[in-house]
Design a protein around this motif. Sequence first.
Motif, PDB file in Angstrom:
ATOM      1  N   LEU A  94      58.924   0.824 114.926  1.00 53.17           N
ATOM      2  CA  LEU A  94      59.200   0.901 113.491  1.00 53.17           C
ATOM      3  C   LEU A  94      59.511   2.333 113.063  1.00 53.17           C
ATOM      4  O   LEU A  94      60.425   2.555 112.268  1.00 53.17           O
ATOM      5  N   LEU A  95      58.786   3.289 113.607  1.00 56.52           N
ATOM      6  CA  LEU A  95      59.006   4.680 113.229  1.00 56.52           C
ATOM      7  C   LEU A  95      60.341   5.196 113.763  1.00 56.52           C
ATOM      8  O   LEU A  95      61.193   5.648 113.000  1.00 56.52           O
ATOM      9  N   TRP A  96      60.548   5.112 115.071  1.00 60.21           N
ATOM     10  CA  TRP A  96      61.717   5.765 115.665  1.00 60.21           C
ATOM     11  C   TRP A  96      63.018   5.002 115.457  1.00 60.21           C
ATOM     12  O   TRP A  96      64.077   5.620 115.275  1.00 60.21           O
ATOM     13  N   PHE A  97      62.965   3.686 115.447  1.00 59.81           N
ATOM     14  CA  PHE A  97      64.198   2.961 115.140  1.00 59.81           C
ATOM     15  C   PHE A  97      64.472   2.976 113.639  1.00 59.81           C
ATOM     16  O   PHE A  97      65.609   2.811 113.209  1.00 59.81           O
ATOM     17  N   GLY A  98      63.426   3.224 112.839  1.00 54.16           N
ATOM     18  CA  GLY A  98      63.645   3.504 111.418  1.00 54.16           C
ATOM     19  C   GLY A  98      64.456   4.781 111.264  1.00 54.16           C
ATOM     20  O   GLY A  98      65.407   4.850 110.476  1.00 54.16           O
ATOM     21  N   VAL A  99      64.103   5.794 112.044  1.00 49.40           N
ATOM     22  CA  VAL A  99      64.868   7.049 112.048  1.00 49.40           C
ATOM     23  C   VAL A  99      66.305   6.784 112.501  1.00 49.40           C
ATOM     24  O   VAL A  99      67.256   7.304 111.911  1.00 49.40           O
ATOM     25  N   VAL A 100      66.465   5.956 113.537  1.00 50.45           N
ATOM     26  CA  VAL A 100      67.808   5.638 114.036  1.00 50.45           C
ATOM     27  C   VAL A 100      68.640   4.987 112.934  1.00 50.45           C
ATOM     28  O   VAL A 100      69.804   5.367 112.721  1.00 50.45           O
ATOM     29  N   TYR A 101      68.062   4.026 112.215  1.00 53.01           N
ATOM     30  CA  TYR A 101      68.814   3.365 111.144  1.00 53.01           C
ATOM     31  C   TYR A 101      69.162   4.340 110.025  1.00 53.01           C
ATOM     32  O   TYR A 101      70.273   4.304 109.472  1.00 53.01           O
ATOM     33  N   ILE A 102      68.247   5.224 109.678  1.00 54.43           N
ATOM     34  CA  ILE A 102      68.562   6.230 108.659  1.00 54.43           C
ATOM     35  C   ILE A 102      69.709   7.111 109.133  1.00 54.43           C
ATOM     36  O   ILE A 102      70.646   7.398 108.369  1.00 54.43           O
ATOM     37  N   LEU A 103      69.669   7.524 110.397  1.00 53.83           N
ATOM     38  CA  LEU A 103      70.750   8.347 110.937  1.00 53.83           C
ATOM     39  C   LEU A 103      72.081   7.595 110.957  1.00 53.83           C
ATOM     40  O   LEU A 103      73.135   8.189 110.702  1.00 53.83           O
ATOM     41  N   LEU A 104      72.047   6.289 111.254  1.00 54.03           N
ATOM     42  CA  LEU A 104      73.280   5.491 111.190  1.00 54.03           C
ATOM     43  C   LEU A 104      73.844   5.476 109.767  1.00 54.03           C
ATOM     44  O   LEU A 104      75.059   5.590 109.574  1.00 54.03           O
ATOM     45  N   GLY A 105      72.966   5.334 108.787  1.00 55.92           N
ATOM     46  CA  GLY A 105      73.414   5.362 107.395  1.00 55.92           C
ATOM     47  C   GLY A 105      73.996   6.709 107.018  1.00 55.92           C
ATOM     48  O   GLY A 105      75.081   6.784 106.421  1.00 55.92           O
ATOM     49  N   VAL A 106      73.307   7.785 107.363  1.00 56.84           N
ATOM     50  CA  VAL A 106      73.788   9.141 107.062  1.00 56.84           C
ATOM     51  C   VAL A 106      75.116   9.395 107.769  1.00 56.84           C
ATOM     52  O   VAL A 106      76.051   9.943 107.174  1.00 56.84           O
ATOM     53  N   LEU A 135      64.180   3.407 106.138  1.00 58.60           N
ATOM     54  CA  LEU A 135      63.059   3.904 105.336  1.00 58.60           C
ATOM     55  C   LEU A 135      61.936   2.875 105.287  1.00 58.60           C
ATOM     56  O   LEU A 135      60.762   3.223 105.457  1.00 58.60           O
ATOM     57  N   ALA A 136      62.281   1.605 105.094  1.00 59.21           N
ATOM     58  CA  ALA A 136      61.266   0.546 105.051  1.00 59.21           C
ATOM     59  C   ALA A 136      60.532   0.445 106.389  1.00 59.21           C
ATOM     60  O   ALA A 136      59.305   0.271 106.413  1.00 59.21           O
ATOM     61  N   MET A 137      61.256   0.566 107.484  1.00 59.72           N
ATOM     62  CA  MET A 137      60.620   0.508 108.800  1.00 59.72           C
ATOM     63  C   MET A 137      59.647   1.676 108.985  1.00 59.72           C
ATOM     64  O   MET A 137      58.527   1.493 109.477  1.00 59.72           O
ATOM     65  N   MET A 138      60.050   2.863 108.576  1.00 61.62           N
ATOM     66  CA  MET A 138      59.180   4.018 108.707  1.00 61.62           C
ATOM     67  C   MET A 138      57.931   3.871 107.846  1.00 61.62           C
ATOM     68  O   MET A 138      56.825   4.196 108.290  1.00 61.62           O
ATOM     69  N   VAL A 139      58.095   3.381 106.632  1.00 60.10           N
ATOM     70  CA  VAL A 139      56.942   3.155 105.751  1.00 60.10           C
ATOM     71  C   VAL A 139      56.008   2.126 106.372  1.00 60.10           C
ATOM     72  O   VAL A 139      54.781   2.301 106.378  1.00 60.10           O
ATOM     73  N   CYS A 140      56.559   1.061 106.924  1.00 64.44           N
ATOM     74  CA  CYS A 140      55.734   0.021 107.564  1.00 64.44           C
ATOM     75  C   CYS A 140      54.980   0.573 108.772  1.00 64.44           C
ATOM     76  O   CYS A 140      53.833   0.179 109.023  1.00 64.44           O
ATOM     77  N   SER A 141      55.610   1.499 109.517  1.00 64.18           N
ATOM     78  CA  SER A 141      54.922   2.063 110.684  1.00 64.18           C
ATOM     79  C   SER A 141      53.671   2.818 110.251  1.00 64.18           C
ATOM     80  O   SER A 141      52.672   2.838 110.970  1.00 64.18           O
ATOM     81  N   TRP A 142      53.706   3.400 109.086  1.00 67.44           N
ATOM     82  CA  TRP A 142      52.542   4.116 108.557  1.00 67.44           C
ATOM     83  C   TRP A 142      51.591   3.151 107.846  1.00 67.44           C
ATOM     84  O   TRP A 142      50.388   3.141 108.097  1.00 67.44           O
ATOM     85  N   LEU A 143      52.157   2.323 106.981  1.00 69.42           N
ATOM     86  CA  LEU A 143      51.344   1.455 106.125  1.00 69.42           C
ATOM     87  C   LEU A 143      50.503   0.476 106.923  1.00 69.42           C
ATOM     88  O   LEU A 143      49.331   0.250 106.581  1.00 69.42           O
ATOM     89  N   PHE A 144      51.047  -0.087 107.971  1.00 72.65           N
ATOM     90  CA  PHE A 144      50.331  -1.115 108.715  1.00 72.65           C
ATOM     91  C   PHE A 144      49.521  -0.579 109.891  1.00 72.65           C
ATOM     92  O   PHE A 144      48.994  -1.342 110.680  1.00 72.65           O
TER      93      PHE A 144
END
Length: 147
Positions: A94-106, A135-144
């Motif tokens: 969730l954390l690192w593929f969240g970063v990957v998705y953000i980078l794809l968007g950017v 962003l949602a994936m990164m938040v979930c990696s922390w929240l859960f």
Amino acid sequence: MTTAAPHAHGVHFGRRDVQNVAIGVGIIVMLVGILGFVPGVTGSYGDLRFIGPDSHAMFLGVFQVSMLLNIVHLAIGAVGLTMAQRWTGARSFLLWFGVVYILLGVYGFAVGTASAANVLASNMADNWAFAVLGLAMMVCSWLFTRS
């Protein structure tokens, strides 16, 4: 008098919440990858190309897709399902593929939709979806995993 819960807090079906979220994300992302190859769900299916901005197929009539983008979704979903077998893997996915998705968007915002560098054939809706999903994936990696 209180009643005992049928499961420990944060553990469902023998898995922690973060694992369930990672499994859910993996399934959804894989489903998007599969449905990207289905005519009817993907409009202008005859315009589906392997790579680049010349692929004018539209998933759900909103998101521009290419075969490569569908394959990327399938691969990320499969990685998510595999990593979700352990809670540490689920959190990392969730954390690192969240970063990957953000980078794809950017990246999509930076190169633009008509550029030859737009190898995944993403449009602005894709770019926003990548950024929000990441962003949602990164938040979930922390929240859960707070407990």
